[in-house]
Design an enzyme around this catalytic site. Sequence first.
Site, PDB file in Angstrom:
ATOM      1  N   CYS A 168       0.598  -6.901  12.554  1.00 48.53           N
ATOM      2  CA  CYS A 168       1.276  -6.988  13.555  1.00 48.53           C
ATOM      3  C   CYS A 168       0.085  -8.183  13.680  1.00 48.53           C
ATOM      4  CB  CYS A 168       0.599  -6.105  14.066  1.00 48.53           C
ATOM      5  SG  CYS A 168       1.969  -4.471  14.112  1.00 48.53           S
TER       6      CYS A 168
ATOM      7  N   HIS B  10     -10.253  -2.206  12.044  1.00 51.92           N
ATOM      8  CA  HIS B  10      -9.185  -3.359  10.905  1.00 51.92           C
ATOM      9  C   HIS B  10      -9.103  -4.062  12.227  1.00 51.92           C
ATOM     10  CE1 HIS B  10      -4.890  -2.784   9.410  1.00 51.92           C
ATOM     11  NE2 HIS B  10      -5.797  -4.051   8.859  1.00 51.92           N
TER      12      HIS B  10
ATOM     13  N   ARG C 285       1.104  -1.270  -0.173  1.00 54.20           N
ATOM     14  CA  ARG C 285       0.215  -0.058   0.016  1.00 54.20           C
ATOM     15  C   ARG C 285       0.995   1.223  -0.293  1.00 54.20           C
ATOM     16  NH1 ARG C 285      -2.044   1.151   4.737  1.00 54.20           N
ATOM     17  NH2 ARG C 285      -1.007  -0.652   5.341  1.00 54.20           N
TER      18      ARG C 285
ATOM     19  N   SER D 228      -1.410  -3.288  10.240  1.00 51.71           N
ATOM     20  CA  SER D 228      -0.922  -4.162   9.253  1.00 51.71           C
ATOM     21  C   SER D 228       0.360  -5.373  10.071  1.00 51.71           C
ATOM     22  CB  SER D 228      -0.580  -3.278   8.207  1.00 51.71           C
ATOM     23  OG  SER D 228      -2.026  -3.222   7.916  1.00 51.71           O
TER      24      SER D 228
ATOM     25  N   TYR E 191      -1.274  -4.054  -6.643  1.00 49.23           N
ATOM     26  CA  TYR E 191      -1.617  -4.250  -5.722  1.00 49.23           C
ATOM     27  C   TYR E 191      -2.444  -4.392  -4.811  1.00 49.23           C
ATOM     28  CZ  TYR E 191       1.842  -7.784  -2.614  1.00 49.23           C
ATOM     29  OH  TYR E 191       1.569  -8.340  -1.499  1.00 49.23           O
TER      30      TYR E 191
ATOM     31  N   LYS F  49      -9.723  -1.825   2.028  1.00 50.97           N
ATOM     32  CA  LYS F  49      -9.484  -0.988   2.567  1.00 50.97           C
ATOM     33  C   LYS F  49      -9.700   0.183   1.905  1.00 50.97           C
ATOM     34  CE  LYS F  49      -5.983  -3.207   4.433  1.00 50.97           C
ATOM     35  NZ  LYS F  49      -6.481  -4.044   6.163  1.00 50.97           N
TER      36      LYS F  49
ATOM     37  N   ARG G 206       2.040 -12.337  -0.082  1.00 55.08           N
ATOM     38  CA  ARG G 206       1.504 -12.358   0.325  1.00 55.08           C
ATOM     39  C   ARG G 206       0.272 -13.553  -0.069  1.00 55.08           C
ATOM     40  NH1 ARG G 206      -1.648  -8.679   4.220  1.00 55.08           N
ATOM     41  NH2 ARG G 206       0.212  -6.801   4.868  1.00 55.08           N
TER      42      ARG G 206
ATOM     43  N   ASP H  77      -9.159  -9.365   8.788  1.00 57.46           N
ATOM     44  CA  ASP H  77      -8.714  -8.469   9.113  1.00 57.46           C
ATOM     45  C   ASP H  77      -9.088  -7.070   9.128  1.00 57.46           C
ATOM     46  OD1 ASP H  77      -6.583  -6.484   8.283  1.00 57.46           O
ATOM     47  OD2 ASP H  77      -7.680  -6.127   6.162  1.00 57.46           O
TER      48      ASP H  77
HETATM   49  P1  GTP Z   1      -2.367  -7.253   8.055  1.00 58.66           P
HETATM   50  O1  GTP Z   1      -2.516  -8.147   6.525  1.00 58.66           O
HETATM   51  O2  GTP Z   1      -1.383  -6.665   7.142  1.00 58.66           O
HETATM   52  O3  GTP Z   1      -3.028  -6.544   8.725  1.00 58.66           O
HETATM   53  O4  GTP Z   1      -1.363  -8.395   9.130  1.00 58.66           O
HETATM   54  P2  GTP Z   1      -2.082  -8.838  10.462  1.00 58.66           P
HETATM   55  O5  GTP Z   1      -2.048  -7.945  11.181  1.00 58.66           O
HETATM   56  O6  GTP Z   1      -3.013 -10.294  10.192  1.00 58.66           O
HETATM   57  O7  GTP Z   1      -0.701  -9.990  10.456  1.00 58.66           O
HETATM   58  P3  GTP Z   1       0.036 -11.663  10.088  1.00 58.66           P
HETATM   59  O8  GTP Z   1      -1.091 -12.296  11.205  1.00 58.66           O
HETATM   60  O9  GTP Z   1      -0.387 -12.109   9.034  1.00 58.66           O
HETATM   61  O10 GTP Z   1       1.149 -11.552  11.105  1.00 58.66           O
HETATM   62  C1  GTP Z   1       2.280 -10.556  10.438  1.00 58.66           C
HETATM   63  C2  GTP Z   1       3.511 -11.397  11.249  1.00 58.66           C
HETATM   64  O11 GTP Z   1       3.724 -11.388  12.438  1.00 58.66           O
HETATM   65  C3  GTP Z   1       3.648 -13.452  10.016  1.00 58.66           C
HETATM   66  O12 GTP Z   1       5.042 -12.542   9.940  1.00 58.66           O
HETATM   67  C4  GTP Z   1       3.386 -13.473  11.818  1.00 58.66           C
HETATM   68  O13 GTP Z   1       4.967 -14.818  11.822  1.00 58.66           O
HETATM   69  C5  GTP Z   1       3.687 -12.261  13.205  1.00 58.66           C
HETATM   70  N1  GTP Z   1       3.117 -13.157  13.697  1.00 58.66           N
HETATM   71  C6  GTP Z   1       1.841 -13.401  14.095  1.00 58.66           C
HETATM   72  N2  GTP Z   1       1.130 -13.239  15.432  1.00 58.66           N
HETATM   73  C7  GTP Z   1       2.983 -13.427  16.007  1.00 58.66           C
HETATM   74  C8  GTP Z   1       2.777 -14.064  17.548  1.00 58.66           C
HETATM   75  O14 GTP Z   1       2.643 -14.106  18.938  1.00 58.66           O
HETATM   76  N3  GTP Z   1       4.250 -13.312  17.783  1.00 58.66           N
HETATM   77  C9  GTP Z   1       5.587 -13.550  17.057  1.00 58.66           C
HETATM   78  N4  GTP Z   1       6.439 -13.409  17.409  1.00 58.66           N
HETATM   79  N5  GTP Z   1       5.562 -12.687  15.215  1.00 58.66           N
HETATM   80  C10 GTP Z   1       3.668 -12.917  15.640  1.00 58.66           C
HETATM   81  C1  SPV Z   2      -2.829  -4.321   5.472  1.00 59.86           C
HETATM   82  O1  SPV Z   2      -2.572  -3.561   5.100  1.00 59.86           O
HETATM   83  O2  SPV Z   2      -3.297  -3.882   6.633  1.00 59.86           O
HETATM   84  C2  SPV Z   2      -3.374  -5.673   5.122  1.00 59.86           C
HETATM   85  C3  SPV Z   2      -3.103  -5.909   3.382  1.00 59.86           C
HETATM   86  O3  SPV Z   2      -4.575  -6.292   4.938  1.00 59.86           O
HETATM   87  S1  SPV Z   2      -3.416  -4.573   2.027  1.00 59.86           S
HETATM   88  O4  SPV Z   2      -4.766  -5.513   1.396  1.00 59.86           O
HETATM   89  O5  SPV Z   2      -2.543  -4.431   0.686  1.00 59.86           O
HETATM   90  O6  SPV Z   2      -4.293  -3.506   2.411  1.00 59.86           O
HETATM   91 MN    MN Z   3      -4.604  -5.511   7.497  1.00 60.88          MN
END
Ligand code: GTP
Ligand code: SPV
Ligand code: MN
Length: 647
Positions: free
Chosen positions: A317, A293, A120, A315, A264, A273, A431, A340
Amino acid sequence: MTSSTNYVRTRATHPRSRPIGGRCAQAAASLASGCGRAAHQAALRGVAPSPQLAALTPKVRAFVEQSAALCGAARVHVCDGSEQEAAALLALLEHQGTLKRLPKYHNCWLARTDPADVARVESRTFVCSASERDVVPAARLGGRSALGNHIAPADYDAAIADRLPGCMKGRTMYVVPFAMGPLGSPLCKIGVELTDSPYVVYSMRVMTRMGSKVLEALRKDEDFVRCLHASGTRGLPGWPCDPPRTIILHRPADNEIVSYGSGYGGNSLLGKKCLALRLGSVLARREGWLAEHMLIVGITDPSGRKRYVAAAFPSACGKTNLAMMTPTLPGYKVECVGDDIAWMKFDDEGVLRAINPENGFFGVAPGTSESTNPIAMATIFRNSVFTNVAETEDGGVWWEGMGGAPSGLTDWRGQPWDAKKGTPAAHPNSRFCTPAEQCPIIDPAWQSPEGVPISAILLGGRRPAGVPLVVEARDWRHGVFLGASMRSEATAAAEHSGKVVMHDPFAMRPFFGYNFGDYLAHWLSLPRAGRKMPKVFHVNWFRKDQQGKFLWPGFGENSRVLDWILRRCDEEPCYQETPLGLVPSEGQLNTEGLNDINMKELFSTPKEFWLQEADAIEKYFTEEVGEDLPNEMWDELNRLRNNFSES
Ligand code: GTP
Ligand code: SPV
Ligand code: MN
């Protein structure tokens, strides 16, 4: 595609609807139509519209015709969402070189983007309104706000007139009717995305409920969000884009989104979003609900009682991971409603109910493995598109954190990968795009039109220092303050570089559709007589020790924190008060079977750190929000500071 119809320009069938880009664009459109292409020539002679266009409702048709004229599209294809159409799209994408089949799995595909179009672009994302203050808090009027970019109507029109005329020359414009939320749900919203990217069409088919059913629904109620996406006229052959001129525009007053130059994720899949959060937050405020979110997850405790929680993490996290968690605590079961976005509204009984408006997961690939997220691993290797991951010799995928790197990897740029060079094989924001229904723990109620009841709201971020594993807000107002003062390390999900700790209130900083001060006032206005307010918690899975190692194992072990949270929802007195809020009292966080956890460090709240944090929050509130900040937030900040000063 074979079923595309030749586009013929006719007079707008619904002259009262404002064309995208306004008068400026109207002029541009007539310029574009003068470019001598046969279709337009025919149109000028008044050739009748095609059957596909004739089947559209007048408003959709006017939108399609005006946009096709503006962009100079050669053809229009109205998507029906069928399997046959999906197969034709894949064949086209393969032929164009946008997608490569991954023979190791069933119906899985690899996309490599232009290396300049990988995330983004927050700096090029704008919300348009006549009054700047609708979008930007008082403190930043006339300047640059960290809480969203405003664009004036004339500049909005000019940005469109600068980019869109003729930008789809020779291309097909696809009409993608989509629903955010189950059709028929009182919370469902309909959009129509016009795009020249078949990759976007295919992804929208996964991420939203897309096709003829939505057009049918529009016959009953013609209200829809107009979404126009154009890939742009540069980029790679298989990945047209225009990174230097990318722009993502929202105009809430007209229910309109225009995106140019990026294919993307959140830049181009406009339901996510752009509609569900930016326009969604505006609608939510107007109609008294919340567009957030947040993931939504169902948790069954050992006694068999099921509760749902929603969680806002920025994002990359941990939302997808928490939404699909495999709990390590015996007797717990987790089911996924969404990973999400949450749309939440109080029902007649005063219960906050949430739906996931999406239909798929667009999840971060790196870090996903059998040990961290086995449920995602069981979800994604069918019917999925992987973007910017590495490719294995046997036609599979690989990314950092999946496990040992096999030899012969091709990196996300399509080059042989050399581990010694130190560049990642998969892009950090690579992704998977996968149908939600494939998730083995998808919640039975994930498509329930009325939504699931929310018992607790979690907030969190990546805080390497100072912030304890879990804190419960003392009350709703304190919870709103915890959201307002959230900070987190930057990630690869957007263009920010480095690991700088940024303010990211409610994990919504990139996604507010209106003034953040008003957003806080909206949250503060929610408690009413008869409403059961969810408890609010702040969690931090990412605290590190002096050596930079995570203090908490995370992932499935986060179920221990959920256990404490649910017990608090039952008002179990398993807490103690701290200057920050309520934390588990000694021995009340179940750590049985966990070794070597430094609980003292994990829960410590250093006074010096928190006095500095209070200063940083004050600076942020003052410099970014100013007089639009509700007084309650100043009261809470004073309380935080006093609590620590006296501690
Ligand atoms: P968006 O799709 O961008 O909104 O991201 P998200 O909030 O869904 O994050 P996601 O669950 O995909 O995690 C992002 C990264 O953080 C990945 O590489 C995970 O492996 C890592 N991660 C998730 N949960 C944990 C946790 O509890 N501990 C640690 N150390 N890393 C984590
Ligand atoms: C984020 O960045 O919070 C996402 C990925 O979930 S995107 O759809 O590219 O915004
Ligand atoms: Mn997101």
